[in-house]
Design an enzyme around this catalytic site. Structure first.
Site, PDB file in Angstrom:
ATOM      1  N   ARG A  40     -21.824  -9.335 -46.690  1.00 16.54           N
ATOM      2  CA  ARG A  40     -20.772  -8.514 -46.079  1.00 16.54           C
ATOM      3  C   ARG A  40     -21.416  -7.604 -45.040  1.00 16.54           C
ATOM      4  NH1 ARG A  40     -17.573 -10.284 -47.646  1.00 16.54           N
ATOM      5  NH2 ARG A  40     -16.292  -9.478 -49.314  1.00 16.54           N
ATOM      6  N   SER A  80       0.849  -1.183   0.000  1.00 16.10           N
ATOM      7  CA  SER A  80       0.000   0.000   0.000  1.00 16.10           C
ATOM      8  C   SER A  80       0.889   1.238   0.000  1.00 16.10           C
ATOM      9  CB  SER A  80      -0.897   0.003   1.244  1.00 16.10           C
ATOM     10  OG  SER A  80      -1.449   1.282   1.468  1.00 16.10           O
TER      11      SER A  80
END
Length: 469
Positions: free
Chosen positions: A324, A285
């Protein structure tokens, strides 16, 4: 497209898989497809052999003689903006590079193919390479879970339901649960790997009309060149194979997230039954020097949180228009690489966690004893139920449990007192019976058998895997 290219890349990714899906990784495989196409077409008499040799040679070299890249990635990215995909500016650059060597050969670059053929087949090649890495990493992780299950087959601990103490179980059973889920993930991954290893080659509209009667032969040769399976027909707008990759990896991320959730909860200070591997600066920390945070679990849980939405995008992109897609195909380009790279990152993190997981069996036993035997209330109830009936036995143990909490004594002592105080209950259970019922190692049910069964299945799966070609 690159996945996780920012500063958090080392946290959430895996360098080998990220390289596969980098810009350079995609360009390399697009070149591989174009080179293979030229060789296949020459073998089938579609283009001159000399032209194919030049095209293949240019595609095989990432740089030209002046050490300049054959494909300029930045120009490629900028060129795609106006035309809608990377393949068009890619073919333009490749054609120029080939023509610089041999103008005639330049005429035959990308002969008969369409943009999606190159992009989709390059993606398949990326997936082949990336999923092979995932397979190996997943197998090693499962092996390590098997080791945990074997070593801790009889290590008794608390089973928790609704995050509360429930009954005794074993840490071996918890690890076996992880292993069994990973085994299923591995089976799905291996099946998916086989189904996605398929060529995409259909020409402008999926008919390969551009190659006339030679089309089947060219497609077969191209598939052989790339070590891919030839499909029954082109699959431009049928995306189920790719979505299967996404969903398979999404489930795997869920399994890894479940493991990370279990481990992080067991790492809480008040629990402290396991810990991620220690290392210089790991889990620290910025303000609290004493902290040892589950940083690997945090990364896995972050990935497990992100990936389902990405999988959803792949499903949402499936209904594509005719031959497509307009938007659906394009939505996949960054999404699927992100899923694959994220899963690789989660596997890397969890592999490191499990390989070095610190298990505190003594703390597991201490936590089991925290409630003074209340966790064995079911065992007492069932033993008494054989003599009193279930509901009266339940009421008796429930009252004794309240007594134990109020007097800060064990459930065994409170129950003894209740049994001794009521002549109608005297002799229902003698001291030997009560002492035996107070032993949590005698109330783990089928835990050991379940662990053995999972280990047997894993050994069989490993044997089949090792014997596979």
């Amino acid at each position: 497209m690159p996945a996780h290219t920012g500063l958090t890349a080392p946290m959430f990714g895996s360098p080998d898989v990220m390289e596969i899906f980098s810009g350079a990784g995609l360009i390399r495989r697009m070149l591989d497809v174009e080179g293979a196409l030229a060789r296949a077409e020459a073998r089938c008499g579609v283009i001159p052999a000399a032209a194919a040799a030049t095209i293949a040679d240019v595609c095989a070299q990432p740089e030209d003689g002046g050490r300049q890249p054959v494909i300029d990635a930045e120009a490629l990215a900028q060129g795609a903006i106006g035309v809608g995909n990377l393949a068009i500016p890619f073919v333009k650059q490749l054609t120029a590079a080939v023509a610089a060597r041999d103008e005639t050969a330049g005429r035959y670059v990308h002969w008969g193919a369409t943009s999606q053929d190159i992009l989709d087949t390059a993606l398949v090649l990326q997936l082949v390479d990336a999923l092979r890495i995932q397979d190996g990493r997943l197998t090693r992780l499962a092996d390590d879970c098997a080791g945990l299950a074997r070593r801790h087959r009889d290590t008794v601990m608390v089973a928790r339901t609704w995050q509360q103490h429930a009954l005794p179980t074993t840490f071996g059973l918890k690890a076996a649960g992880w292993l069994d889920a990973l085994r299923r993930d591995l089976m799905r991954l291996q099946d998916t790997r086989g189904r996605v290893r398929v060529l995409q080659f259909g020409g402008a509209a999926g008919t390969l009309a551009s190659l006339g009667p030679t089309a089947p032969d060219v497609a077969a040769c191209l598939a052989g060149e790339l070590a891919l399976a030839p499909p029954a027909l082109p699959w431009h707008t049928h995306r189920d194979r790719l979505v299967e990759v996404a969903s398979t990896l999404g489930m795997l991320c869920g399994t890894l997230g479940k493991m990370a959730r279990d481990i992080s909860l067991m790492m809480q200070t008040e629990v402290a039954e396991v810990a991620e591997p220690a290392g210089a600066g790991r889990g620290g920390s910025s303000t609290m020097p004493h902290k040892r945070n589950p940083v690997g679990c945090a990364a896995v849980l972050a990935i497990a949180t992100r990936v389902p939405a990405l999988v959803s995008t792949m499903f949402s992109a499936m209904p594509q228009e005719h031959e497509r897609a307009l938007g659906g195909w394009q939505a996949e380009w960054d999404t699927l690489p992100d899923i694959v790279a994220s899963t690789a990152g989660a596997l890397r993190q969890m592999g490191e966690i499990i390989a070095g997981l610190e298990v505190d069996a003594a703390r597991m036993r201490a936590n089991l004893d925290l409630t003074g035997g209340l966790i064995l209330g079911e065992a007492y109830m069932l033993a008494l139920g054989q003599r009193l009936g279930r509901l009266p036995a339940h009421h008796l143990v429930e009252c004794a449990s309240r007594d134990a909490v109020a007097a800060n004594v064990t459930l065994l002592d409170a129950l003894r007192k209740r049994l001794a105080a009521d002549p109608a209950l005297a002799g229902l259970l003698d001291d030997a019976d009560l002492e035996q019922l107070a032993d949590p190692t005698r109330y783990t049910g089928q835990a050991a058998r379940y662990v053995d069964a999972v280990l047997t299945e894993w050994q069989a799966a490993r044997g089949a895997q090792d014997g596979a070609p």
